[in-house]
Design a protein around this motif. Structure first.
Motif, PDB file in Angstrom:
ATOM      1  N   GLU A 191       0.815  -1.224   0.000  1.00  0.00           N
ATOM      2  CA  GLU A 191       0.000   0.000   0.000  1.00  0.00           C
ATOM      3  C   GLU A 191       0.841   1.264   0.000  1.00  0.00           C
ATOM      4  N   THR A 192       2.055   1.115   0.430  1.00  0.00           N
ATOM      5  CA  THR A 192       2.943   2.274   0.435  1.00  0.00           C
ATOM      6  C   THR A 192       3.158   2.800  -0.996  1.00  0.00           C
ATOM      7  N   TRP A 193       3.019   1.934  -2.006  1.00  0.00           N
ATOM      8  CA  TRP A 193       3.068   2.388  -3.403  1.00  0.00           C
ATOM      9  C   TRP A 193       1.715   2.901  -3.882  1.00  0.00           C
ATOM     10  N   LEU A 222      -1.200   3.870  -2.158  1.00  0.00           N
ATOM     11  CA  LEU A 222      -2.031   4.854  -1.439  1.00  0.00           C
ATOM     12  C   LEU A 222      -1.375   6.225  -1.322  1.00  0.00           C
ATOM     13  N   ARG A 223      -0.114   6.342  -1.667  1.00  0.00           N
ATOM     14  CA  ARG A 223       0.533   7.654  -1.588  1.00  0.00           C
ATOM     15  C   ARG A 223       0.231   8.463  -2.837  1.00  0.00           C
ATOM     16  N   ASN A 224       0.198   9.757  -2.672  1.00  0.00           N
ATOM     17  CA  ASN A 224      -0.077  10.624  -3.821  1.00  0.00           C
ATOM     18  C   ASN A 224       1.115  11.555  -4.070  1.00  0.00           C
ATOM     19  N   PHE A 275      -4.529   4.322  -6.240  1.00  0.00           N
ATOM     20  CA  PHE A 275      -5.856   3.861  -5.795  1.00  0.00           C
ATOM     21  C   PHE A 275      -6.957   4.820  -6.286  1.00  0.00           C
ATOM     22  N   ASP A 276      -6.720   6.108  -6.091  1.00  0.00           N
ATOM     23  CA  ASP A 276      -7.709   7.114  -6.523  1.00  0.00           C
ATOM     24  C   ASP A 276      -7.915   7.082  -8.038  1.00  0.00           C
ATOM     25  N   MET A 285       3.976   6.812  -8.776  1.00  0.00           N
ATOM     26  CA  MET A 285       4.797   5.786  -8.115  1.00  0.00           C
ATOM     27  C   MET A 285       6.270   6.191  -8.131  1.00  0.00           C
ATOM     28  N   HIS A 331       7.404   9.129  -8.115  1.00  0.00           N
ATOM     29  CA  HIS A 331       7.508  10.253  -7.181  1.00  0.00           C
ATOM     30  C   HIS A 331       7.908   9.796  -5.777  1.00  0.00           C
ATOM     31  N   GLN A 332       7.433   8.620  -5.389  1.00  0.00           N
ATOM     32  CA  GLN A 332       7.714   8.126  -4.029  1.00  0.00           C
ATOM     33  C   GLN A 332       9.211   7.873  -3.824  1.00  0.00           C
ATOM     34  N   LEU A 345      -0.708   8.815   2.878  1.00  0.00           N
ATOM     35  CA  LEU A 345       0.717   8.751   3.132  1.00  0.00           C
ATOM     36  C   LEU A 345       1.364   9.819   2.270  1.00  0.00           C
ATOM     37  N   ILE A 385       7.704  11.148   1.521  1.00  0.00           N
ATOM     38  CA  ILE A 385       8.443  10.462   0.465  1.00  0.00           C
ATOM     39  C   ILE A 385       9.129   9.235   1.066  1.00  0.00           C
ATOM     40  N   MET A 386       9.102   8.140   0.331  1.00  0.00           N
ATOM     41  CA  MET A 386       9.657   6.897   0.837  1.00  0.00           C
ATOM     42  C   MET A 386      11.178   6.832   0.702  1.00  0.00           C
ATOM     43  N   MET A 425       9.363   2.910 -14.123  1.00  0.00           N
ATOM     44  CA  MET A 425       8.229   3.851 -14.164  1.00  0.00           C
ATOM     45  C   MET A 425       8.447   4.916 -15.237  1.00  0.00           C
TER      46      MET A 425
END
Lengths: 190, 190
Positions: free
Chosen positions: A37-39, A41-43, A52-53, A163, A165-166, B6, B9-10, B153
């Motif tokens: 979910e860390t991938w 659910l983050r925006n 997800f959105d 993704m 971006h994270q 969340l 940033i990861m 990505m």
């Protein structure tokens, strides 16, 4: 197989459009299902979407945008304006579902949409019929169908950017080589 | 499920990185296999890649970039510079193959890469080890692994843009709403 190159821009072709629209649910499923979910659910920051959105938004498009507008063009032509498309609606409605449920729902709705589209047996003259968009004015059925396919690509483009971006800090000095990290979040599809 | 958000940033996390790297071949397969060549062989203009070319580039990355560089960091640290990555090499070499063959090859190579990566049983201190990039200077193994995922990505982002580009005229007035059509081809991954 790549010995010939095709540089010219394509016209909307119903079979080509359907072939792309058919593949998007499976591509998103392969990319996103069971991903941590860390991938998903983050925006990208305030008032931006998570992966997800985006799937929720695509579900809303199937329900209220693409085939409903195609039907309106065929039934009413330019005499009735399309309903405006609320891009945040489904996002509010999908809060209590899992991503797996949303991916299943999108795949089911897309499959129904394409069954309906194929059953219309559209001829060339049908594709030239016009409807009325609340902001864009007169648009053809062909333009609507091309936009449906390009809208899928806009959101695949957006998901890959969200993704990436994270990891924008985690990549360290490679940041400057990774084109996706230079993309300025320009998506505002309606 | 999306009730929490969340925003931070990861950091690179090996399990998260592997979970994303694992999914890319299947996502590209679902999107591209058996799609009409008119989608997969067209590019965005001179000196740009088609979706077919991008898959060739990803194959080259598996062969010559990611795990070979990870091995170099672990074996030689900063004492040996990485080989520069020739992004057009595999594209030249894949001309006589079909897209289906390239997708199979990418999936096989990625699976081998990830088997090797898992077998290294990397500890936190391994991830902090440094190597030397020919242009970027000192980089850590953790940054290399994060860049591998972000590079996937970048190319999914590029493929969705290349495909949308083919319909940039066909969408008519919707062009202004489709974010992917505003993306200025900024990918120049190395």
């Amino acid at each position: 197989m790549a010995a010939f190159e095709l540089r010219s821009i394509m016209e909307q072709n119903l079979e080509h459009t359907i072939s792309l629209l058919t593949r998007t649910p499976a591509a998103l499923d392969a990319l996103l299902r069971d991903l941590p979910e860390t991938w998903t659910l983050r925006n990208e920051g305030e008032k931006t979407m998570s992966a997800f959105d985006v799937v929720g938004h695509l579900i809303n498009g199937e329900r209220t945008n693409w085939m409903p507008r195609a039907r309106m063009i065929l039934q009413f032509g330019e005499t009735r304006e399309f309903e405006p498309f609320d891009r945040w609606k489904q996002i509010r409605e999908s809060k209590d579902k899992s991503l797996g449920q949303l991916l299943d729902e999108f795949a089911g709705l897309r499959s129904e949409s394409l069954d309906e589209l194929r059953a219309l047996n559209l001829r060339k003259e049908d594709l030239e019929r016009r409807g009325r968009h609340p902001a864009l004015g007169a648009v053809t059925l062909s333009e609507l169908l091309a936009s449906w396919a390009a809208h899928d690509m806009t959101h695949l483009h957006q998901i890959s950017r969200i993704m990436a971006h994270q990891y924008r800090e985690a990549v360290g000095p490679w940041k400057r080589y990774l084109g996706v990290l230079q993309c300025a979040g320009h998506s505002s599809p309606k």
